[in-house]
Design an enzyme around this catalytic site. Structure first.
Site, PDB file in Angstrom:
ATOM      1  N   GLY A 153       0.821  -1.202   0.000  1.00 33.37           N
ATOM      2  CA  GLY A 153       0.000   0.000   0.000  1.00 33.37           C
ATOM      3  C   GLY A 153       0.851   1.245   0.000  1.00 33.37           C
ATOM      4  N   SER A 154       0.206   2.401  -0.131  1.00 27.99           N
ATOM      5  CA  SER A 154       0.917   3.674  -0.147  1.00 27.99           C
ATOM      6  C   SER A 154       0.012   4.766   0.403  1.00 27.99           C
ATOM      7  CB  SER A 154       1.371   4.027  -1.571  1.00 27.99           C
ATOM      8  OG  SER A 154       0.253   4.141  -2.436  1.00 27.99           O
ATOM      9  N   GLY A 155       0.584   5.949   0.597  1.00 25.42           N
ATOM     10  CA  GLY A 155      -0.193   7.086   1.052  1.00 25.42           C
ATOM     11  C   GLY A 155      -0.707   6.976   2.472  1.00 25.42           C
ATOM     12  N   SER A 156      -0.090   6.115   3.289  1.00 21.78           N
ATOM     13  CA  SER A 156      -0.501   5.873   4.683  1.00 21.78           C
ATOM     14  C   SER A 156      -1.888   5.252   4.799  1.00 21.78           C
ATOM     15  CB  SER A 156      -0.459   7.175   5.509  1.00 21.78           C
ATOM     16  OG  SER A 156       0.867   7.629   5.622  1.00 21.78           O
ATOM     17  N   GLY A 183      -4.509   2.723   5.626  1.00 24.75           N
ATOM     18  CA  GLY A 183      -4.533   1.557   6.504  1.00 24.75           C
ATOM     19  C   GLY A 183      -3.445   1.541   7.547  1.00 24.75           C
ATOM     20  N   ARG A 242      10.154   5.119  -6.229  1.00 28.89           N
ATOM     21  CA  ARG A 242       9.501   6.019  -7.190  1.00 28.89           C
ATOM     22  C   ARG A 242       9.743   7.452  -6.751  1.00 28.89           C
ATOM     23  NH1 ARG A 242       5.807   7.709  -3.735  1.00 28.89           N
ATOM     24  NH2 ARG A 242       4.883   6.223  -2.261  1.00 28.89           N
TER      25      ARG A 242
END
Length: 421
Positions: A156-159, A161, A281
């Site tokens: 996942g990404s963007g915090s 969860g 990235r």
């Protein structure tokens, strides 16, 4: 002569998508976006961009579309704007013999458990961690590590969860959230239970093996990790900077991340810099704008040059201090109005004021990057002056959110103001 096309796999609703389009056009490229749902990116229609609907998780489907495009244009490069498609982008680049990321390296890095294993094996300082697939695993891991812990998805990404669990009740609550159907999993549910590494937050941006710079940031209130403010460059002394750089280069060797942009996140603890995450990235918005405001380096344009096989250059052209403040919704509901962005943007020293939402938009906070409704960036030669400019600009922006009706209430008859300070 056929047109020179840059293929963009997916885009960004709030992030760098439009900037990639604009940067590509500035250097004479025709950007074409391949997306499972192009309509989610409003800037594509606004810019009159060519888009193709395709399953971007399907490498064969992407190869077919690019082959079809190659019959009428010269594909100079391919890149992706989301971490979730970056490994697929690497496979696409390899198929067409174009510069791109190493698929195996990206896959290893995007699996946070595998990433942790490789970093630990290389002796890179990281938090204590355990893998969990069910509630029993989570409870056992937290007992071994000791509360408080971070509980987050392996992928996942963007915090999204990600939560700080300070006691057994919060741990059980977040476990239920992750496993109870509310969290969207891109793969089989796997979680990391990690030691909460406490200390100032820093992140480093790297292209290839060249360091661009180090940022400092802080977050809103726990238990979530929503960025509040980011400063470029971080106020570090020479020794602190060198230690972060040395650990970062060790990460790249451990993960075999030689090509392209990377962003590595740290906490400065009693042990020094401890690696929280390695992102294979370019960092998301507003970091590229901060780098440009601080150093005069357009990271997106330089990334595109790398992608199309041209010479890139991240040498600093100036030395400013740039700071970004996120505007974060303070309650759920309907955004009635938001104002002051125009006057704020007109202030000398303000680099950018960007709003992500429009009036009448439903606001539902998730405890991650989606809670942000805009940002303000300021820059000047002085850290004190930049902070003063930024605060003045932020103070000019105001909004109102009418909370959703709760319980049996038919209408919410009050509004919560969104002043940030």
């Amino acid at each position: 002569m056929p047109r020179r096309a840059l293929i963009l796999v997916e885009g960004h609703v709030r992030g760098n998508g439009l900037r990639y389009v604009e940067a590509a056009r500035r250097i004479g490229l025709d950007p074409i976006t391949l997306s499972a749902d192009p309509s989610q990116y409003g800037y594509l229609k606004a810019e009159g961009m060519e888009t193709i609907r395709v399953d971007t998780d399907n490498l064969d489907a992407l190869i077919r579309e690019c082959s079809r495009l190659g019959a009428t244009c010269h594909i100079t490069g391919i890149t992706g704007l989301r971490e979730s498609v970056y490994a697929t982008v690497g496979g696409l680049c390899r198929h067409f013999d174009l510069p791109g990321p190493n698929v195996a390296s990206i896959e290893r890095c995007c699996d946070k458990f595998v990433q942790r294993q490789l970093l630990a094996k290389a002796g890179v300082p990281i938090p204590a961690y355990r893998l969990a697939v069910n509630a029993t695993d989570v409870e056992s891991a937290a007992a071994e590590i000791g509360l408080p812990v971070i509980l987050k998805p392996v992928v996942g990404s963007g915090s999204s969860g990600v939560r700080l669990c300070r006691d057994v009740e919060e741990l059980a609550e977040h476990t239920t959230f992750l496993l109870g159907g509310k969290h969207v999993w891109r793969s089989s549910p796997r979680m990391l239970v990690e030691e909460f590494a406490q200390g100032p937050y820093y992140s480093i941006d790297i292209m290839g093996d060249e360091v661009i710079g180090v940022a400092a940031a802080d977050f809103g209130p726990p238990p979530h990790f929503v960025f509040r403010e980011t400063t470029y460059p971080a106020p570090l002394n020479i020794e602190e900077y060198k230690r972060i750089v040395d650990v970062s280069l060790s990460c790249l060797r451990a993960l075999d991340l030689e090509w392209g942009p990377k962003n590595i996140e740290f906490r400065w603890t009693k042990r020094g810099p401890v690696v929280i995450e390695v992102n294979p990235r370019l960092s998301g918005s507003p970091d590229p704008q901060l780098v440009q405001a601080a150093y005069g380096v357009d990271l997106i344009a330089e990334h595109i040059k790398l992608v199309i096989g041209e010479e890139w250059d991240i040498r600093r052209r100036r030395s400013n201090v740039a700071v970004a403040r996120k505007l974060v919704a303070d309650c759920d509901g309907i955004l009635d109005w938001i104002s002051g962005d125009g006057p704020a943007a007109a202030l000398p020293g303000v680099v950018e004021v960007k709003l992500y939402v429009e009036p009448k938009t439903p606001i539902v906070r998730k405890g991650d990057h989606r809670d942000c409704i805009g940002h303000v960036i300021a820059a000047s030669p002085s850290r004190v002056l930049t902070e003063a400019i930024l605060q003045r600009a932020v103070d000019m922006i105001d909004w109102s959110i009418t909370p959703f009706p709760s319980g049996d209430d038919a209408v919410a008859d009050f509004a919560c103001a969104g002043l940030v300070g």
